[in-house]
Design a protein around this motif. Sequence first.
Motif: not given
Length: 241
Positions: A13-19, A141-143, A188-191, A209-215
């Motif tokens: 899951a995203p961190t609070d700062a990422e969120r 960084w923004p998702d 989000d990038r994590y699921g 997700f199986p792994s976080p995505l970057d794009d």
Amino acid sequence: MRMSGAPATPAAAPTDAERVRSILAAAHSMTVVTDGLRSEVHQMEGEDLLGRLHLHPAAPAAGQGAAALGEDRPVIRLEFTDIAPTPVRDRVRARVTVIGHLLTPYTDNSAESTCVEYGQAILETAEGTSYIGLEELDQAWPDPLAPYEAGMLTHLLDDHPELVTLLLRLVRPAPAAAVVRALPLALDRYGITLRLEEANGHRDARLPFPSPLDDVEQSGAQIQALLSAARRRSHRNTLPA
């Protein structure tokens, strides 16, 4: 305990700062409160906030503390509300408040950027309240899905509702018969997160997700991986008719 040298478990899951960064990046409006006045800023596009407002660390003059220096500067509050794009119950997913002191005057229709001495960002969610400093915010960084999330979730719900039902097979603990509706809540990038609604309440189920995505281009493959895993499940978690 994780053994030394073993790979770290990827974040689910995203961190609070990422969120916070993601909410700011995707915001289409905000409320600005300064000098006792509230004004609504609409039709923001992407990272327009960072072009409209420059956030600076506190830099007190020689012999002055940050608090003393800030007393002579108007306080500014930037308020954001993160609303789920799908018609779930309790659609407010989070509220973000950025607090600081004005270094240059702010007007709604000014073409010039406004400089703000950053105080803190406050993130309020169903899980609680957290406070994010400027260094932590700068390092996040923004998702990559943030600008596209609303369109992707509404497309999933409107055009492929059967896939939402399919994803229920991955939910643990398995949905009970009391669940009357399941809707996609967040992506989000994590699921992806589903909201399972019952007659008298709801719960959220996060499917990583199986792994976080970057794009954003990687999202299709990651979603298909979840759907493939759901199809392999021997039992069927379906909603009552």
